[in-house]
Design an enzyme around this catalytic site. Structure first.
Site, short mmCIF file in Angstrom:
data_model
loop_
_atom_site.label_atom_id
_atom_site.label_comp_id
_atom_site.label_asym_id
_atom_site.label_seq_id
_atom_site.Cartn_x
_atom_site.Cartn_y
_atom_site.Cartn_z
N PRO A 104 -7.21 -25.82 -77.16
CA PRO A 104 -6.26 -25.21 -76.43
C PRO A 104 -6.48 -23.71 -76.53
O PRO A 104 -6.36 -23.19 -77.43
CB PRO A 104 -5.02 -25.74 -77.11
N GLU A 105 -6.42 -23.04 -75.34
CA GLU A 105 -6.27 -21.77 -75.23
C GLU A 105 -4.94 -21.03 -74.60
O GLU A 105 -3.98 -21.94 -74.52
CB GLU A 105 -7.51 -21.14 -74.25
#
Length: 272
Positions: free
Chosen positions: A2-3
């Protein structure tokens, strides 16, 4: 992993659910990346005042005091339910409130929930202190961005991933932004001219904003608070498209390794 877009999608999902919720219990499961930093029972009675974000950290500000930093690690996601089932083997933290239960699901256990007195002390200061500019707010200044690039000799792609110049531009989004800016990923950051830096600055904002609109990218585990997957990966220009024709010029997309990470680019559209 997840960014920033995935974390921002999560933040928005929580921002309409958590504020005002009174904590009734905190239930840690298996040890995560860092310890909670406070006795779980000490959180009882506090209220979640707001849900913010700094880089890839969610910031749950508590009243009358305190802060919970939540990091999704490499494979984590948060789930919100009024009455969830018993925790499964990959559910590692429950924040039980009067309005529902916030649960951290993380198969690889690189995520974390950490308490600090505030953003400028304790573990919060250590984790947030070295982060770069926020790309989606007014602090992401084009001139300052160029000045910071001029001080770095590493390839521009790796400088973007480092997070100390601009935060949250992960592997997918760095590859995409460099394509839209017409920049080869191996160009040393210090050689990026001001006009090209301005194009990259605009591309970073454009790509990240579009990714948030699309619910982020779901490659394996990520899901938003409502359980929906992200769709940005379906419209990627270069990421994951090795050998396929460039959407702009038809040249086959290439993949190279940079710092043990894959980078995709168009050799015709992206110049050194």
């Amino acid at each position: 992993m997840p960014e920033l877009p995935e974390v921002e999608v999560t933040r928005r999902g929580l921002a309409c659910r958590l504020p005002g919720a009174r904590i009734e219990a905190a239930r840690p499961g298996k040890p995560l990346r860092w310890p909670l930093g406070i006795a779980p029972e000490a959180l009882r009675g506090r209220t979640v005042a707001s849900v913010g974000r700094r880089g890839k950290y969610l910031l749950l500000r508590l009243a009358p005091d305190g802060l919970l930093l939540v990091h999704l690690g490499m494979s984590g996601s948060l789930d919100w339910q009024a009455a969830p089932p018993p925790p499964g083997p990959h559910d590692h933290f429950d924040l039980v409130t009067g309005q529902g239960v916030l649960r951290l699901h993380d198969p690889r256990r690189f995520g974390a929930v950490v308490w600090a007195p505030d953003e400028n002390s304790g573990m919060a200061a250590k984790l947030l202190g070295g982060l770069g500019m926020e790309p989606l707010d007014g602090t992401f200044d084009a001139a300052a961005f160029h000045q910071r690039l001029k001080k770095r000799r590493a390839p521009i792609k790796q400088v973007l991933l480092a997070g100390d110049v601009v935060v949250g531009v992960g592997n997918i989004y760095a590859s995409e932004a460099l394509f839209h800016a017409g920049l080869h990923p191996a160009v040393p950051a210090c050689r990026v001219s001001r006009p090209r830096a301005d194009r990259l600055h605009a591309a970073i904002r454009q790509v990240l904003a579009r990714a948030v609109e699309q619910g982020g990218s779901t490659l394996r585990d990520f899901a938003a608070i409502d359980g929906h997957a992200g769709h940005f990966q379906l419209e990627a220009a270069v990421y994951g498209r090795e050998g396929q024709p460039c959407r702009a010029c038809g040249t086959p997309i290439r993949r190279i390794a940079q710092g043990q990470r894959s980078t995709w680019f168009c050799p015709a559209c992206q110049k050194r």
